[in-house]
Design an enzyme around this catalytic site. Structure first.
Site, PDB file in Angstrom:
ATOM      1  CG  HIS A   1      96.904 -53.342 -31.044  1.00 31.58           C
ATOM      2  ND1 HIS A   1      96.889 -52.106 -31.630  1.00 31.58           N
ATOM      3  CD2 HIS A   1      96.942 -54.236 -32.075  1.00 31.58           C
ATOM      4  CE1 HIS A   1      96.926 -52.244 -32.953  1.00 31.58           C
ATOM      5  NE2 HIS A   1      96.971 -53.536 -33.244  1.00 31.58           N
TER       6      HIS A   1
ATOM      7  NE  ARG B   1      95.804 -49.931 -37.239  1.00 34.98           N
ATOM      8  CZ  ARG B   1      96.348 -51.151 -37.150  1.00 34.98           C
ATOM      9  NH1 ARG B   1      95.744 -52.114 -36.473  1.00 34.98           N
ATOM     10  NH2 ARG B   1      97.505 -51.412 -37.731  1.00 34.98           N
TER      11      ARG B   1
ATOM     12  CD  GLU C   1      95.962 -49.535 -29.662  1.00 40.63           C
ATOM     13  OE1 GLU C   1      97.092 -49.937 -29.982  1.00 40.63           O
ATOM     14  OE2 GLU C   1      94.933 -49.950 -30.207  1.00 40.63           O
TER      15      GLU C   1
ATOM     16  N   GLY D   1      88.085 -59.320 -46.024  1.00 44.16           N
ATOM     17  CA  GLY D   1      89.437 -59.569 -46.539  1.00 44.16           C
ATOM     18  C   GLY D   1      89.951 -60.871 -45.960  1.00 44.16           C
ATOM     19  NE  ARG D   2      96.148 -61.051 -47.738  1.00 38.58           N
ATOM     20  CZ  ARG D   2      96.264 -59.780 -48.122  1.00 38.58           C
ATOM     21  NH1 ARG D   2      95.756 -58.807 -47.386  1.00 38.58           N
ATOM     22  NH2 ARG D   2      96.873 -59.480 -49.248  1.00 38.58           N
TER      23      ARG D   2
HETATM   24  C1  DGY Z   1      98.736 -54.878 -37.575  1.00 38.69           C
HETATM   25  O1  DGY Z   1      99.594 -55.651 -38.028  1.00 38.69           O
HETATM   26  O2  DGY Z   1      98.325 -53.890 -38.178  1.00 38.69           O
HETATM   27  C2  DGY Z   1      98.255 -55.194 -36.210  1.00 38.69           C
HETATM   28  O3  DGY Z   1      97.266 -54.347 -35.789  1.00 38.69           O
HETATM   29  C3  DGY Z   1      99.432 -55.150 -35.265  1.00 38.69           C
HETATM   30  O4  DGY Z   1      99.284 -56.104 -34.300  1.00 38.69           O
END
Ligand code: DGY
Length: 319
Positions: free
Chosen positions: A286, A238, A267, A160-161
């Site tokens: 994160h 994730r 987390e 993806g991006r």
């Molecule tokens: C998101 O935007 O989903 C990131 O994991 C948050 O930092």
């Protein structure tokens, strides 16, 4: 706001930038959770009652109970990921959902690349060694060697991006880039390969998939066993995409060489976490999207999505 009319209620589960919050306050009756994050469950359920708009963060669980506790028009999450929201239930209730893609792609790709460089060149490991007084003699030809990036194969899972932004960076470092994705992507400079082949041929694997039923536990012992013994795993997507227990075992037994991780199943992570005791892994808290510039843009988009949803319109970035 028409004089005399009552402002609609909006609940924020955490603070956004002052400039953004001030604007929201002019338009709506806002209530902001200013305490420790994530917001405790009882306060979330309490706060959302009577609200028509909800601003949430990726670590808030916006499930059926939360959704049914309110009469929401819109849920606007300050994140690109939306696996924390029961999207199907929200949609059934006609609630619009906004999220923040695009603006964080470069920041997250930078961090993935940073974790890759760090784990392969053993920078943080060296920092830990110096701080505990472990650098006792100067280093010779065979001592403390890492791995170079040039001509190594990077396998990107999820093109993806963010995956595409990472491919650009890796190309500049002379890496061969392959990818596996649900859809084939043109013009990324990367070569599509089936997942099994990507796993067995990559020197570094970087994960860029959303967390779904399909990607849950995608990287488990069986997959790790098929990676090259000198390979590295990078995860900025994730935590639940990787089986952490299997990964810790694989790193301990040197089934793979190392890992760089920004995301975890639960987390925050403490020092007793099985991965925290290992030297061949770099951990970050994160922070994929965490640059001042990106975070402000995310806040602006979160507010824009909210405003549109409150007006009964489709958010600018709509799930
Ligand atoms: C998101 O935007 O989903 C990131 O994991 C948050 O930092």
């Amino acid at each position: 706001m028409i004089p005399g009319s009552v402002k609609k209620r909006v609940f924020l589960t955490g603070r956004l930038h002052d400039v953004v919050q001030r604007d929201l306050k002019k338009r709506y009756s806002t209530k902001v959770h200013g305490g420790k994050m994530p917001i405790p469950r009882s306060e979330l359920l309490d706060g959302v009652r009577g609200a028509e708009g909800l601003v949430c963060f990726p670590f808030d669980r916006i499930d059926r109970e939360v959704i049914d506790a309110a009469d929401l028009r819109v849920i606007s999450t300050y994140s690109v990921g939306f696996d924390h929201i029961d999207v199907a239930h929200a949609k059934k209730r006609g609630i619009k959902i906004g999220y923040t893609p695009d603006v964080l792609s470069d920041a997250t790709a930078d961090l993935a690349f940073c974790l890759m460089l760090d784990s392969m060149r053993r920078v943080t490991e060296g920092d830990r060694m110096i701080r505990r007084g472990g650098w006792r003699s100067v280093l010779g030809a065979y001592d403390y060697v890492g791995h170079g990036m040039q001509a190594k194969t990077l396998g990107i899972v999820g093109m993806g991006r963010i995956g595409r932004a990472l491919a650009k960076r890796a190309a500049a470092f002379g890496m061969n880039i392959t990818y596996y994705s649900r859809r084939r992507v043109r013009g990324s400079g990367a070569r599509y390969v089936p997942f099994e082949r990507l796993v067995s041929e990559s020197d570094v694997i970087s994960l860029h998939v959303p967390h779904t039923a399909e990607t849950d536990n995608m990287i488990h012992a069986g997959v790790l066993k098929k990676m090259k013994p000198g390979a590295f795993l990078i995860n900025t997507s994730r935590g639940a995409v990787v089986n952490e227990r299997d990964l810790a075992g694989a790193l301990r037994r040197k089934v793979i060489a190392g890992a760089g991780l920004d995301v975890f199943c639960s987390e925050p992570v403490g020092r007793r976490h099985p991965l925290a005791g290992l030297q061949n892994v770099v951990l970050s808290p994160h922070i994929g999207s965490s640059t001042a510039e990106t975070r402000l843009k995310m806040a602006e988009i979160t507010a824009c999505n909210l405003r549109l949803g409150m007006a009964g319109r489709r958010p600018r970035y709509s799930v």
